[in-house]
Design a protein around this motif. Sequence first.
Motif, PDB file in Angstrom:
ATOM      1  N   THR A  17       0.846  -1.193   0.000  1.00  0.00           N
ATOM      2  CA  THR A  17       0.000   0.000   0.000  1.00  0.00           C
ATOM      3  C   THR A  17       0.882   1.244   0.000  1.00  0.00           C
ATOM      4  OG1 THR A  17      -0.139   0.343   2.405  1.00  0.00           O
ATOM      5  CG2 THR A  17      -1.661  -1.267   1.430  1.00  0.00           C
TER       6      THR A  17
ATOM      7  N   LEU B 137       0.653   3.498   2.366  1.00  0.00           N
ATOM      8  CA  LEU B 137       0.684   3.987   3.746  1.00  0.00           C
ATOM      9  C   LEU B 137       2.088   4.102   4.363  1.00  0.00           C
ATOM     10  CD1 LEU B 137      -2.357   3.410   3.346  1.00  0.00           C
ATOM     11  CD2 LEU B 137      -2.430   2.669   5.735  1.00  0.00           C
TER      12      LEU B 137
ATOM     13  N   GLN C  70      -4.827   6.105   0.350  1.00  0.00           N
ATOM     14  CA  GLN C  70      -4.392   6.217   1.741  1.00  0.00           C
ATOM     15  C   GLN C  70      -5.474   5.734   2.711  1.00  0.00           C
ATOM     16  OE1 GLN C  70      -2.903  10.157   2.571  1.00  0.00           O
ATOM     17  NE2 GLN C  70      -1.369  10.080   0.942  1.00  0.00           N
ATOM     18  N   SER C  71      -6.699   5.584   2.224  1.00  0.00           N
ATOM     19  CA  SER C  71      -7.808   5.099   3.060  1.00  0.00           C
ATOM     20  C   SER C  71      -8.186   3.662   2.727  1.00  0.00           C
ATOM     21  CB  SER C  71      -9.035   6.011   2.876  1.00  0.00           C
ATOM     22  OG  SER C  71      -8.746   7.344   3.195  1.00  0.00           O
ATOM     23  N   ILE C  72      -7.268   2.919   2.124  1.00  0.00           N
ATOM     24  CA  ILE C  72      -7.593   1.581   1.642  1.00  0.00           C
ATOM     25  C   ILE C  72      -8.052   0.655   2.764  1.00  0.00           C
ATOM     26  CG2 ILE C  72      -5.187   0.780   1.781  1.00  0.00           C
ATOM     27  CD1 ILE C  72      -8.000  -0.272  -0.713  1.00  0.00           C
ATOM     28  N   ASN C  73      -7.514   0.822   3.957  1.00  0.00           N
ATOM     29  CA  ASN C  73      -7.941  -0.048   5.052  1.00  0.00           C
ATOM     30  C   ASN C  73      -9.368   0.251   5.492  1.00  0.00           C
ATOM     31  OD1 ASN C  73      -5.531  -1.510   5.228  1.00  0.00           O
ATOM     32  ND2 ASN C  73      -4.575   0.057   6.496  1.00  0.00           N
ATOM     33  N   LYS C  74      -9.822   1.478   5.256  1.00  0.00           N
ATOM     34  CA  LYS C  74     -11.216   1.837   5.522  1.00  0.00           C
ATOM     35  C   LYS C  74     -12.128   1.222   4.470  1.00  0.00           C
ATOM     36  CE  LYS C  74     -14.278   5.859   5.305  1.00  0.00           C
ATOM     37  NZ  LYS C  74     -14.344   7.328   5.089  1.00  0.00           N
TER      38      LYS C  74
ATOM     39  N   GLY D 234     -11.315  -1.293   2.315  1.00  0.00           N
ATOM     40  CA  GLY D 234     -11.144  -2.745   2.281  1.00  0.00           C
ATOM     41  C   GLY D 234     -11.076  -3.330   0.892  1.00  0.00           C
ATOM     42  N   THR D 235     -11.123  -2.485  -0.139  1.00  0.00           N
ATOM     43  CA  THR D 235     -11.098  -2.957  -1.516  1.00  0.00           C
ATOM     44  C   THR D 235     -10.711  -1.811  -2.446  1.00  0.00           C
ATOM     45  OG1 THR D 235     -12.452  -3.836  -3.334  1.00  0.00           O
ATOM     46  CG2 THR D 235     -13.564  -2.468  -1.702  1.00  0.00           C
ATOM     47  N   TYR D 236     -10.160  -2.161  -3.610  1.00  0.00           N
ATOM     48  CA  TYR D 236      -9.826  -1.158  -4.618  1.00  0.00           C
ATOM     49  C   TYR D 236     -10.928  -1.072  -5.683  1.00  0.00           C
ATOM     50  CZ  TYR D 236      -5.073  -0.702  -2.791  1.00  0.00           C
ATOM     51  OH  TYR D 236      -3.987  -0.435  -1.993  1.00  0.00           O
TER      52      TYR D 236
END
Length: 272
Positions: free
Chosen positions: A63, A65, A151-155, A157-159
């Motif tokens: 990621t 991050l 940068q918010s990928i963990n929020k 959870g998918t692309y």
Amino acid sequence: MSTYTEDQRKVTTHRLIEMKQRGEKIAMLTAYDFSMAKLIDEAGMDVILVGDSASNVMAGNMTTLPMTLDQMIYHAKSVVKGVKRALVVVDLPFGTYQGNSMEALSSAVRMMKESHAEAVKMEGGSEIRESIERVLSAGIPVMGHLGLTPQSINKFGTYAVRAKEEAEAQKLISDAKMLEEIGCFAVVLEKIPAKLAAEVASQISIPVIGIGAGGGADGQVLVMHDMLGINKGFSPRFLRRYADLASVINEAVGSYIEDVKTGDFPNEKEQY
């Protein structure tokens, strides 16, 4: 050389708005080092983004991050030294502006002073309005970024494609108008429906740069490693590969190895 060298004047934030007004599409590409930035600039690129995608393509992270401010400043300094015409925009990395407007200002000031870049990019809408306004108050140009925000990928959870539902689409439109209102000079829209991106571009006066957002945007951006075929493990629908440098490099290196092993390199003309 570029097939498009009509205007060699320095690109500025004001010129990008002029380009939108006259219907001229804006070309934007990432770069992370001096040599590639120089080549991309000489080809006639309008905007060079020193993206935190360096985390993926340069550092091998999953990621964006892990990138630090110091790392982004290093990449930005390298790029700026190779650029004469393009506008150089740099991503502020994760954790350097969200939730603390004074830290956002400090991060942006460091970036501008130490790298000599010309603008910063910040991901998010109303959630980070205070941070964006604080940066803008110091006279630092800000490019916004809505839709899929890595940068918010963990929020998320998918692309997957963002803003397909009406509520999220309306928030995106509202956030884009807010970014224009507070003084951002442009906004990136990533991986959203093409119809929505075109609607946003028609409703705001600042340039809309798309990545996976269709042809209705005012310009396009891609990651340099992806479009040149260096990174072959990433193949989303929106990506067009303009070269296959992975194969070119592999073949060249293989030939070098063979020539060294067989004693063909160096030959008599290649030594003193």
